[in-house]
Write an enzyme that holds these catalytic residues in place. Structure first.
Site, short mmCIF file in Angstrom:
data_model
loop_
_atom_site.label_atom_id
_atom_site.label_comp_id
_atom_site.label_asym_id
_atom_site.label_seq_id
_atom_site.Cartn_x
_atom_site.Cartn_y
_atom_site.Cartn_z
CB VAL A 51 -0.92 0.00 1.24
CG1 VAL A 51 -1.83 1.21 1.24
CG2 VAL A 51 -1.73 -1.29 1.29
CG HIS A 55 0.37 1.15 6.19
ND1 HIS A 55 0.94 1.36 4.94
CD2 HIS A 55 0.34 -0.19 6.37
CE1 HIS A 55 1.19 0.19 4.38
NE2 HIS A 55 0.85 -0.76 5.23
#
Length: 132
Positions: A51, A55
């Protein structure tokens, strides 16, 4: 603001991420009755980041849960023939961005203004920014 890699974050964003991670990790531990957590960041495609934004993975863990240790990522990694740890330390140390004292005081107020466990004085922020 979107950032694909951890090192693209500003210091203020990194502090905010750290504070949020602390809150989330406490909540995950309580919510699932976890005895431990594995916390990780895959920073870039070669590290397994699929992704394309920063994160943090917060995985609840329990004794004998069958999960792998974070060190499992090194089992099949290509290793150099020999490693000079003093050279590794020197290379890392020479690339640590040093901050003036005024900036360190600002970061200490903004971020994790907690005593450094090794020395009992200073803070994580100032110790990390000053380097070894």
């Amino acid at each position: 603001r979107h950032a694909q890699r951890f090192q693209e974050l500003s210091e203020e964003e990194a502090c905010a991420l750290s504070k949020t991670l602390l809150k989330i990790s406490r909540a995950v531990s309580k919510a699932f009755g976890a005895s431990a957590l594995t916390i990780g960041v895959n920073d870039g495609p070669d590290a397994g980041q699929f992704v394309p934004h920063v994160h943090v993975h917060v995985v609840p863990r329990w004794r004998d849960d069958g999960g792998e240790l974070i060190h499992a990522i090194f089992r099949r990694a290509r290793r150099p023939e020999s490693v000079n740890m003093e050279e590794v330390a020197r290379r890392i140390s020479s690339n640590i961005e040093r901050r003036p004292a005024r900036t360190l005081r600002f970061l200490d107020r903004m971020c994790m203004d907690t005593p450094c466990p090794r020395s009992g004085s200073g803070s994580w922020t100032s110790r990390a920014a000053r380097g070894p």
